[in-house]
Design a protein around this motif. Structure first.
Motif, PDB file in Angstrom:
ATOM      1  N   GLN A 124       0.810  -1.153   0.054  1.00 37.23           N
ATOM      2  CA  GLN A 124       0.182   0.161  -0.121  1.00 37.23           C
ATOM      3  C   GLN A 124       0.858   1.334  -0.050  1.00 37.23           C
ATOM      4  OE1 GLN A 124      -3.021   0.035   2.968  1.00 37.23           O
ATOM      5  NE2 GLN A 124      -3.659   2.128   2.738  1.00 37.23           N
ATOM      6  N   THR A 128       1.553   2.298   5.391  1.00 42.40           N
ATOM      7  CA  THR A 128       0.736   2.753   6.624  1.00 42.40           C
ATOM      8  C   THR A 128       1.418   2.865   7.700  1.00 42.40           C
ATOM      9  OG1 THR A 128       0.348   0.238   6.927  1.00 42.40           O
ATOM     10  CG2 THR A 128      -1.290   1.248   5.629  1.00 42.40           C
ATOM     11  N   GLN A 129       0.915   3.231   8.960  1.00 41.09           N
ATOM     12  CA  GLN A 129       1.647   3.231  10.061  1.00 41.09           C
ATOM     13  C   GLN A 129       1.868   1.742  10.709  1.00 41.09           C
ATOM     14  OE1 GLN A 129       2.786   6.318  11.503  1.00 41.09           O
ATOM     15  NE2 GLN A 129       4.054   4.958  12.621  1.00 41.09           N
ATOM     16  N   PRO A 205       4.682   7.375   6.048  1.00 43.20           N
ATOM     17  CA  PRO A 205       3.215   6.975   6.480  1.00 43.20           C
ATOM     18  C   PRO A 205       2.420   8.394   6.189  1.00 43.20           C
ATOM     19  CG  PRO A 205       4.684   6.015   7.941  1.00 43.20           C
ATOM     20  CD  PRO A 205       5.459   6.891   7.145  1.00 43.20           C
TER      21      PRO A 205
END
Length: 274
Positions: A124, A128-129, A205
């Protein structure tokens, strides 16, 4: 041969070869996925992703084992003999594989990647975190700690070799080259990738700008990790005298065939002119 002679490093080298082979076998899937429209089965996706990441860090662990093995053999030659036995090396190798696989499964399950296996192969963007946190853990446990261990062992061994008068100069050179190449292989293969992953985990992020900027360096440095599988045989050649003899034979034979062809072509040219 080395294992039958009680050489503990042979055990680590066999496991290193298995790790490299598994990584190489996963490459066709990654090449297939390089095209955006291509897909693979989710189960296969999960398998090759786990193989790739575990190959990175199992290799790191085994290179650490080789460094520690040489450290104990040279700095403490009269102690820790049991650590350098083949049986101990086999147990340690199994422990490295088990620990690396278990840690990765736990981390992937914690981040939900195992539940959504497609995310293992299709990242992704931006990161993402949760993925960033996973990358930070990988960098710390799978890269920084091994670098510290290998550097410490290298420094201690070089210092011990310089102070020793009982070790022949040729043997000192051989050990020094072995440790130098272990450290060099690790740096060349993994430092660029781990550096980019650290930058991605910190900056990417929630930021499409950093995600775009770091995309190409990330792809390039992932490719450079394959150098590890290419350069690992150097370690084997530095350890095994039999391997060095076989390489000399192959080079000598190849040179002989090359010169024979050159000679035959030259002779044919001379005949055609005359």
């Amino acid at each position: 041969m080395l294992m039958r002679n009680g050489n503990s490093m042979a055990v680590y080298l066999v496991n290193l070869s298995i790790s490299d082979l598994l990584y190489i076998l996963s490459l066709p899937v990654w090449i297939h996925l390089a095209r955006p429209q291509n897909t693979v089965d989710r189960g296969l996706c999960s398998l090759v992703a786990v193989i790739m990441y575990n190959s990175f860090y199992v290799g790191s662990g085994l290179l650490c084992c080789i460094s520690v093995d040489r450290y104990l053999a040279i700095v403490y030659p009269l102690h820790f003999h049991w650590v350098r036995e083949v049986r101990t090396a086999a147990v340690v190798s199994i422990a490295v594989w088990t620990l690396e696989v278990a840690i990765h499964i736990i981390l992937l399950d914690h981040t939900g990647a195992l539940q959504d296996s497609r995310s293992l192969c299709v990242e992704q963007i931006p990161m993402t975190q949760e993925a960033a946190n996973l990358s930070l853990i990988r960098v710390a446990l799978g890269f920084l700690i091994p670098v510290f261990i290998m550097t410490f062992c290298y420094q201690q061994i070089v210092q011990s070799l310089e102070q020793s008068t009982s070790i022949l100069a040729e043997e000192r050179k051989k050990v020094g080259l072995l440790l130098f190449f272990i450290l060099l292989i690790y740096i060349v293969s993994f430092v660029p990738y781990q550096t980019v992953m650290l930058l991605r985990a910190i900056l990417e992020p929630g930021s499409c700008i950093w995600a775009t900027s770091l995309r190409v360096p990330y792809i390039v440095t992932v490719a450079t990790t394959t150098l590890n599988s290419t350069l690992d045989p150097i370690v084997y050649c530095l350890i095994s005298q039999s391997a060095q003899k076989e390489i000399r034979k192959v080079v000598k034979k190849g040179w002989g065939v090359f010169m024979k062809r050159i000679w035959s072509k030259s002779a044919a040219g001379i005949q055609s002119v005359s």
